[in-house]
Design a protein around this motif. Sequence first.
Motif, PDB file in Angstrom:
ATOM      1  N   ILE A   1      -2.319   0.568  11.473  1.00  0.00           N
ATOM      2  CA  ILE A   1      -1.308   0.895  10.000  1.00  0.00           C
ATOM      3  C   ILE A   1      -2.089   0.272   9.023  1.00  0.00           C
ATOM      4  CG2 ILE A   1       0.652   0.493   8.833  1.00  0.00           C
ATOM      5  CD1 ILE A   1       1.039   2.879  11.131  1.00  0.00           C
ATOM      6  N   ASP A   2      -2.596  -1.005   8.824  1.00  0.00           N
ATOM      7  CA  ASP A   2      -3.314  -1.721   7.856  1.00  0.00           C
ATOM      8  C   ASP A   2      -4.354  -1.019   7.512  1.00  0.00           C
ATOM      9  OD1 ASP A   2      -1.087  -3.758   7.689  1.00  0.00           O
ATOM     10  OD2 ASP A   2      -2.108  -4.837   8.838  1.00  0.00           O
TER      11      ASP A   2
ATOM     12  N   THR B   1      -3.686   2.262   5.648  1.00  0.00           N
ATOM     13  CA  THR B   1      -3.115   1.937   4.271  1.00  0.00           C
ATOM     14  C   THR B   1      -4.399   1.661   3.241  1.00  0.00           C
ATOM     15  OG1 THR B   1      -0.864   1.529   5.057  1.00  0.00           O
ATOM     16  CG2 THR B   1      -1.533   0.517   2.984  1.00  0.00           C
TER      17      THR B   1
ATOM     18  N   VAL C   1      -5.854   4.833   1.947  1.00  0.00           N
ATOM     19  CA  VAL C   1      -5.342   5.405   1.083  1.00  0.00           C
ATOM     20  C   VAL C   1      -5.130   4.605  -0.212  1.00  0.00           C
ATOM     21  CG1 VAL C   1      -2.703   6.055   0.432  1.00  0.00           C
ATOM     22  CG2 VAL C   1      -3.379   6.525   2.781  1.00  0.00           C
ATOM     23  N   GLU C   2      -5.131   3.386  -0.209  1.00  0.00           N
ATOM     24  CA  GLU C   2      -5.401   2.378  -1.487  1.00  0.00           C
ATOM     25  C   GLU C   2      -6.609   2.755  -2.179  1.00  0.00           C
ATOM     26  OE1 GLU C   2      -2.305  -1.282  -0.015  1.00  0.00           O
ATOM     27  OE2 GLU C   2      -4.513  -1.350  -0.144  1.00  0.00           O
TER      28      GLU C   2
ATOM     29  N   ARG D   1       3.096   8.391   6.733  1.00  0.00           N
ATOM     30  CA  ARG D   1       4.000   7.023   6.126  1.00  0.00           C
ATOM     31  C   ARG D   1       3.082   6.112   5.461  1.00  0.00           C
ATOM     32  NH1 ARG D   1       6.592   7.073  11.600  1.00  0.00           N
ATOM     33  NH2 ARG D   1       8.843   7.958  11.215  1.00  0.00           N
ATOM     34  N   CYS D   2       1.846   6.044   5.671  1.00  0.00           N
ATOM     35  CA  CYS D   2       0.727   5.572   4.969  1.00  0.00           C
ATOM     36  C   CYS D   2       0.538   6.020   3.479  1.00  0.00           C
ATOM     37  CB  CYS D   2      -0.432   4.964   5.776  1.00  0.00           C
ATOM     38  SG  CYS D   2       0.078   3.840   7.195  1.00  0.00           S
ATOM     39  N   GLY D   3       0.820   7.347   3.552  1.00  0.00           N
ATOM     40  CA  GLY D   3       0.586   8.116   2.216  1.00  0.00           C
ATOM     41  C   GLY D   3      -0.609   9.068   2.193  1.00  0.00           C
TER      42      GLY D   3
END
Length: 408
Positions: free
Chosen positions: A207-208, A211, A214-215, A239-241
């Motif tokens: 997940i990290d 994310t 995505v960031e 859910r992470c975008g």
Amino acid sequence: MPTTTITINNANLLDVRTGNLRGARNLFIEDGVIREISASPVAVGDERLDLDGMVLMPGLCDAHVHVVAATANFNSLMRWSPSYVAARSGQILSGMLSRGFTTVRDCGGADYGLVQSIEEGYLIGPRVLFAGHAISQTGGHGDMREKGEHWESCTCCAGLGRIADGVPEVRRACREELRKGANFIKIMASGGVSSPTDRIGNTQFSIDEITAAVEEAEAAQTYVAAHVYTARAANRALRCGVRSIEHGNLIDDETIDLMLEKNAFLVPTMSTHEALKVEGREGGLTDDMYEKVDQVVEAGYRTHAHAHSRGVRMVFGTDLLGPMHRHQLTEFKIRSRFQTPAELIRSATLTAAELFQMEGEIGELAPGARADMIALSGDPLADIGVLQDPDRYLKMVMKGGQIFKNAL
């Protein structure tokens, strides 16, 4: 450079927003941009085309291609000379344009050199939006090493992906692809057919890590597309975008709920699974890879029809490999089982432009949009088969105001 102007008369304009033909229209094009559309006479250009009532519609978009994938065996592709790959890519690109595709989104493999070659006229092809190397974890869908191979994956070869493990490496990989001109980021978030050491049901990246990708994309004012098949993998990505789900044959109602909530896009690529089922071995798939195909083909028909019925924004995409690129237009036939011609056309024009963040530039014929358009001697709203037979029906292809085919 001198101003280039074109007048198109007597075009039966296809309005992709309403799904209707607007009747006889005249267009004035200047420097690759549509300046005027009218039922009345428009300015006279340096070049004049009379369509005599033919259907004029926006150029097609394919949201999932691999223009360097001249073989379906990606392990072999990584051993090819980059110059040889570029030559083979030129053939693939020209084929896409000849089918009416004026913009494509490359989801792994293409680079700025190919884009520059097209822009400067050294290669003939559609406009290419590219992700550069797709980003994969070790042992993921972008890791093409066989179980007994231990060489380090690199980004200097002709492969479609690069490997990054851990948040710092993922950030660096994203930043590097963006530095090299990538229009968006592509990550491998589940197992896939053409990768040798994973399973379709695998989730990939933490997940990290997702994310972080995505960031980095959002920091660069763009987005992440994710290769996924299963609901479990798709739900994590959404859910992470992540903005677009590529394939998604095994998603469920929870995934669809998330897609609607997040305003995400689905790019089914049904034609590649059909083609791989028939021609996969001939195209370069190993026996192990070929066995994965059946896991996704039949499920895709049910899943994508259901996603469409619930209002998921669906974009035209093919993901074809090797000699199977010739099946690009069969995506229309496959998806006509659950989408109308107007919906199919919108998925390959306006909805694709929305995904590409190019709404108002491509995907419709309107003043201010780029002059990307095709002329047809039949009505695709009445028969989507018109788009599947370019030799018979496709009479004109224009990209950015430049005519690449004129059989009027």
